[in-house]
Design a protein around this motif. Structure first.
Motif, PDB file in Angstrom:
ATOM      1  N   GLU A 158       0.885  -1.217   0.092  1.00  0.00           N
ATOM      2  CA  GLU A 158      -0.127  -0.044  -0.140  1.00  0.00           C
ATOM      3  C   GLU A 158       0.729   1.218  -0.104  1.00  0.00           C
ATOM      4  N   ARG A 162       2.183   5.241  -0.047  1.00  0.00           N
ATOM      5  CA  ARG A 162       1.854   6.617   0.613  1.00  0.00           C
ATOM      6  C   ARG A 162       2.343   7.567  -0.302  1.00  0.00           C
ATOM      7  N   ASP A 196       6.513   3.145   1.241  1.00  0.00           N
ATOM      8  CA  ASP A 196       5.782   2.136   1.477  1.00  0.00           C
ATOM      9  C   ASP A 196       5.133   2.287   3.004  1.00  0.00           C
ATOM     10  N   GLY A 197       4.518   1.345   3.677  1.00  0.00           N
ATOM     11  CA  GLY A 197       4.031   1.569   4.904  1.00  0.00           C
ATOM     12  C   GLY A 197       4.908   1.623   6.159  1.00  0.00           C
ATOM     13  N   GLN A 224      -2.017   6.732   9.807  1.00  0.00           N
ATOM     14  CA  GLN A 224      -1.640   5.603   8.960  1.00  0.00           C
ATOM     15  C   GLN A 224      -0.618   6.248   7.457  1.00  0.00           C
ATOM     16  N   ARG A 225      -0.968   7.736   7.527  1.00  0.00           N
ATOM     17  CA  ARG A 225      -0.090   8.271   6.456  1.00  0.00           C
ATOM     18  C   ARG A 225       1.266   8.862   6.709  1.00  0.00           C
ATOM     19  N   CYS A 254       3.903   8.070   7.786  1.00  0.00           N
ATOM     20  CA  CYS A 254       5.246   7.451   7.162  1.00  0.00           C
ATOM     21  C   CYS A 254       5.912   7.911   6.076  1.00  0.00           C
TER      22      CYS A 254
END
Length: 307
Positions: A137, A139, A177-178, A262-263, A265
């Motif tokens: 996923e 970012r 990435d995450g 969650q974003r 990073c």
């Protein structure tokens, strides 16, 4: 200071931004492309094959290793070329020429992939293909780097004036990435262009349609992209109106905080290249900014991929 002492001092991580073990690998990696580049340039200048044996003619004032070191020092600290030339006791033009040779090679390396040392990502399409195959996923976020103001009456001068920072900036886009590992940095546009417009002009809409399983988290600057691709792009909710109830405001704050956590990073991925001086405030020629940015981001991605 002799060239040997300068080489020993400048090879330290403080000056190059990378440890000596990785520096040795980088020099070995760039040696063949640099030799091919030099031979192609000489062949073009001669108009044919060489007439003398290999090794004939004057030696370089700076060896290949010194050229790589001088380029890394200029990228890391944005030192004037004259200052680096003073350490090696050569002319400033010699260092400028060395940086002009090595910087494009660093920019062309691409970005390291975690767990896959033999592969590198070079385009936005490569990033989406990697994310689709590995189930990553993404970012996505944009950042701005202050640049020199263009001369008065020059066409396109206002295009660099950022509406957010009120300064002359250039805006690259960063993808991680995450875990906050840098996967790509590119889509360089003048600072006045909106974040979502930058990615639209780079062709992200076609890539989202081609890879429907790839998902991304973005900030509020990409709400238009989230509106067009609601199943793939996640953006913070829109701010409630002024007459909203307390329950609506609390729901908005909770959703915004969850999405931001969650974003966040990608903000860490942006911060790592910003430790290099040119990415804080770039004072060089704007036509060299993209190569400088790609070279720095590629070097940073090498460290990120090891996490």
């Amino acid at each position: 200071m002799t060239s040997r002492l300068a080489r020993t001092a400048l090879s330290h991580r403080i000056f190059t931004g990378i440890p000596r073990r990785r520096l040795a690998k980088l020099i070995a990696e760039l040696a063949d492309p640099w030799s091919a580049q030099q031979e192609s340039r000489l062949r073009e200048r001669r108009g044919g094959d060489r007439l003398r044996a290999v090794g004939a003619g004057p030696d370089h004032e700076l060896t290949f290793t010194d050229r790589v070191l001088a380029t890394l020092v200029c990228l890391r600290l944005q030192l004037p070329h004259a200052a680096v030339a003073l350490l090696y006791k050569v002319d400033r033009a010699t260092v400028t020429r060395a940086v002009g040779e090595i910087r494009p090679l660093l920019a062309a390396r691409g970005f390291a992939i975690p767990g896959k040392p033999g592969l590198r990502l070079r385009t936005l399409a490569d990033v989406f293909a990697y994310a689709n195959s590995q189930g990553v996923e993404l970012r996505i976020d944009g950042t701005e780097v202050q640049v020199r103001r263009p001369k008065a009456n020059r066409p396109g001068r206002r295009a660099f004036v950022s509406g957010k920072k009120k300064q002359n900036t250039i805006k690259p886009t960063v993808i991680s990435d995450g875990k906050g590992r840098l996967l790509w940095c590119g889509a360089t546009r003048p600072g006045r262009m909106h974040d979502v417009t930058v990615l639209r002009t780079e062709g992200i809409e076609d890539l989202l349609r081609r890879y429907p399983n790839v998902k991304a988290r973005v900030d509020s600057g990409y709400q238009g992209l989230a509106r067009d691709f609601p199943d793939q792009v996640s953006a913070p909710p829109k701010k409630p109106p002024k007459d909203a109830t307390e329950a609506q405001r609390a729901e908005y704050n909770t959703a915004r905080h969850t999405q931001s956590s969650q974003r966040i990073c990608v903000e860490h991925a942006i911060a790592e290249p910003k430790q290099w001086r040119p990415m804080q405030r770039y004072i060089g020629r704007r036509e060299h900014f993209e190569d400088t940015m790609l070279a720095i981001a590629g070097l940073v991605s090498d460290r990120c991929a090891e996490r």
